[in-house]
Design a protein around this motif. Sequence first.
Motif, mmCIF file in Angstrom:
data_model
loop_
_atom_site.group_PDB
_atom_site.id
_atom_site.type_symbol
_atom_site.label_atom_id
_atom_site.label_comp_id
_atom_site.label_asym_id
_atom_site.label_seq_id
_atom_site.Cartn_x
_atom_site.Cartn_y
_atom_site.Cartn_z
ATOM 1 N N VAL A 1 0.851 -1.184 0.000
ATOM 2 C CA VAL A 1 0.000 0.000 0.000
ATOM 3 C C VAL A 1 0.880 1.224 0.000
ATOM 4 N N THR A 2 0.649 2.089 -0.917
ATOM 5 C CA THR A 2 1.467 3.307 -1.033
ATOM 6 C C THR A 2 0.557 4.507 -0.914
ATOM 7 N N SER A 3 0.840 5.423 -0.024
ATOM 8 C CA SER A 3 0.034 6.624 0.165
ATOM 9 C C SER A 3 0.710 7.795 -0.510
ATOM 10 N N ALA B 1 -6.212 8.674 -2.793
ATOM 11 C CA ALA B 1 -6.205 7.378 -3.488
ATOM 12 C C ALA B 1 -5.062 6.534 -2.950
ATOM 13 N N ILE B 2 -5.222 5.259 -2.994
ATOM 14 C CA ILE B 2 -4.180 4.312 -2.559
ATOM 15 C C ILE B 2 -3.942 3.335 -3.698
ATOM 16 N N GLU B 3 -2.699 3.150 -4.071
ATOM 17 C CA GLU B 3 -2.339 2.211 -5.155
ATOM 18 C C GLU B 3 -2.036 0.846 -4.540
ATOM 19 N N LEU B 4 -2.719 -0.182 -5.009
ATOM 20 C CA LEU B 4 -2.536 -1.544 -4.514
ATOM 21 C C LEU B 4 -1.933 -2.422 -5.606
ATOM 22 N N ARG B 5 -0.957 -3.224 -5.265
ATOM 23 C CA ARG B 5 -0.411 -4.238 -6.187
ATOM 24 C C ARG B 5 -0.685 -5.599 -5.543
ATOM 25 N N LEU B 6 -1.590 -6.339 -6.118
ATOM 26 C CA LEU B 6 -2.074 -7.581 -5.515
ATOM 27 C C LEU B 6 -1.569 -8.786 -6.309
ATOM 28 N N ASN B 7 -1.100 -9.784 -5.587
ATOM 29 C CA ASN B 7 -0.697 -11.058 -6.194
ATOM 30 C C ASN B 7 -1.762 -12.084 -5.806
ATOM 31 N N ALA C 1 -12.407 -6.031 -10.015
ATOM 32 C CA ALA C 1 -11.628 -6.208 -8.787
ATOM 33 C C ALA C 1 -12.006 -5.150 -7.743
ATOM 34 N N LEU C 2 -12.209 -3.883 -8.180
ATOM 35 C CA LEU C 2 -12.593 -2.820 -7.248
ATOM 36 C C LEU C 2 -13.953 -3.102 -6.610
ATOM 37 N N ASN C 3 -14.893 -3.597 -7.446
ATOM 38 C CA ASN C 3 -16.218 -3.929 -6.890
ATOM 39 C C ASN C 3 -16.110 -5.072 -5.870
ATOM 40 N N ALA C 4 -15.273 -6.052 -6.193
ATOM 41 C CA ALA C 4 -15.103 -7.185 -5.265
ATOM 42 C C ALA C 4 -14.497 -6.715 -3.939
ATOM 43 N N ILE C 5 -13.498 -5.820 -4.027
ATOM 44 C CA ILE C 5 -12.867 -5.292 -2.799
ATOM 45 C C ILE C 5 -13.884 -4.507 -1.976
ATOM 46 N N ARG C 6 -14.711 -3.698 -2.693
ATOM 47 C CA ARG C 6 -15.709 -2.910 -1.962
ATOM 48 C C ARG C 6 -16.703 -3.813 -1.234
ATOM 49 N N ILE C 7 -17.173 -4.882 -1.953
ATOM 50 C CA ILE C 7 -18.123 -5.809 -1.328
ATOM 51 C C ILE C 7 -17.481 -6.482 -0.124
ATOM 52 N N GLY C 8 -16.204 -6.882 -0.276
ATOM 53 C CA GLY C 8 -15.504 -7.532 0.840
ATOM 54 C C GLY C 8 -15.338 -6.602 2.024
ATOM 55 N N VAL C 9 -14.965 -5.339 1.737
ATOM 56 C CA VAL C 9 -14.784 -4.369 2.820
ATOM 57 C C VAL C 9 -16.097 -4.141 3.561
#
Length: 577
Positions: A8-10, A46-52, A75-83
């Motif tokens: 996570v990079t701010s 905004a936060i830049e994510l690099r996911l493996n 992927a963004l929708n999936a992250i939002r639902i998970g959060v």
Amino acid sequence: MDLATSAVTSSDDTSTDFGPATFAHPPADAPSPASRRAKNEHRPAAIELRLNVVDVDVLAELYRLKAPEDRTAYALNAIRIGVLALRSAAGQLDAAAMKEAGAKLLSDVKELLTARGQELTGALAQSLSSYLDPKTGALQERFQGILRKDGELDRLLQAHVGGEDSVLAKSLARHLGEGSPIFKLLSPTDATGLKAQVERTLEGALAAQRTEILKQFSLDAKDSALSRLVNELKARQAELTSELKGQVGEVVREFSLDNEDGALTRLVAQVDRAQKRIADEFTTENEQSALSKMSKLLAQANDHIEKNLTLDDEESALFRMKRELMGSLSEMQKRNTDFQQAVLLAVESLQKKRQHDAKTPEHGKTFEAALGEYLAKEAGSAGDVLEATGATPGTIKHKKAGDFVLTLSEESQAPGARIVFEAKDKAGVTMKAALQELEEALTNREAQIGVFVYGKAVAPDGVPTFSRYGSRILVVWDAEDTSTDVFLKAAISTCRALAVAETKEKAELSDAVDVIQKATRAVEKQAENLEQLKTWAETSRSSAEKIIDRVEKMRTDFTRQVEALDEAVAALKSSQG
């Protein structure tokens, strides 16, 4: 890859690495919502994510989306639902956000399925248009290429047209008749035809697509996407309030086939309508369907081909072509017969004239004079010197043997070489006697090479038209038949070549001498063949055309060999120059 990590990079260029991603309840000392809102005032935009990603189910869904922007949005929708799911587990669920996320998910799924359906329909329409379009279709262009004037079919008919047992008729019966592969392929009733294959392919593809869609959105299948989503929501939302349960129930109803107004039910209905429309386009029961139109076009094309490729109809193109060809053949046969009769009359007239001239007392002198004129013309073109010596004695006392002496010029490769010619238009002179007379003429005129010229009418039977015995050459020549001039010209060229070969015996000229020897042998061979063909022509009138054609070809080759002799002599001259 064994682990799933993220960085996570701010905005203040700080980064944090995390170990394997897991789902868990927030710890007891988790900050309150008020403290989080205070922190949110200082969070970055905004936060830049690099996911493996290594999860099999997630990988399957992401891999299905080919476009990068679609994959990112998913992927963004999936992250939002998970959060939201994790937040709801801690008693902080935002019901409105959950409803918005569910609506967004349904909208995305609907758009994706709609786009897939449109792509399939467009690809199918484009493929069919490329083959069936009446203006630019490949099938139409192929028909035009075959049926137009000067096309493939026209050229094939020009080369192979005939009767009912011709190659064309057999080929058409084999490739276009009943029982042929193309007839079966285009038949609308054959089980292996094009129509049946297209219907089976489309039905199979649509059935597989419908089965796969229903499988992924069915709660009866434990491994379906909908079952996995419901199970995951149930596992993570055990402590949801009654309001959350109601919202989850709404989502389930939207994805249930029992709800007639649900999104899944509407989607299935749209798929069924699309399938029905496609099936309508590929059925022969509907006269306006694409398959019915194609069947009509194929039937019309087949009728047109059969109409123009039959010999039973006098108005067909094949019958008209046969009639024109038969007329042309009859005309050619008539012209050939007239030409043969004219040739025979001309030959008979020449034979009568020769027989009459042979009986006159001046015939021998006329033959000798004609030979002198021809030799003078040949000598003048080469710069040589010709002497008429038939009336004057030579080195042998009281002997006048040797009618003409040809002396090669100083510019030739054998300057001063002498060639003696003995003309004989008197019957009864055998080959042995001719060679003896020629030997006497060589001595009498101090020549190195001799030519004995027989008159055509008095030449003994069996004497070749052109023959060579060392430096002695025998030729049969007709002063009134220009076709025999080629033999006399060949004799003169051979004599020049022999004179050069005898004069120039240096090693560096061996190749040229070999060329001369080979060309001389070829001249003798072609002379024998011409004489044989001439005999055939006189005894076989039915083969006149074939023999005359063969004579012309061999006469051309004969002339080419004579030219080869002249070129060899010229090459010797240039090499010495």
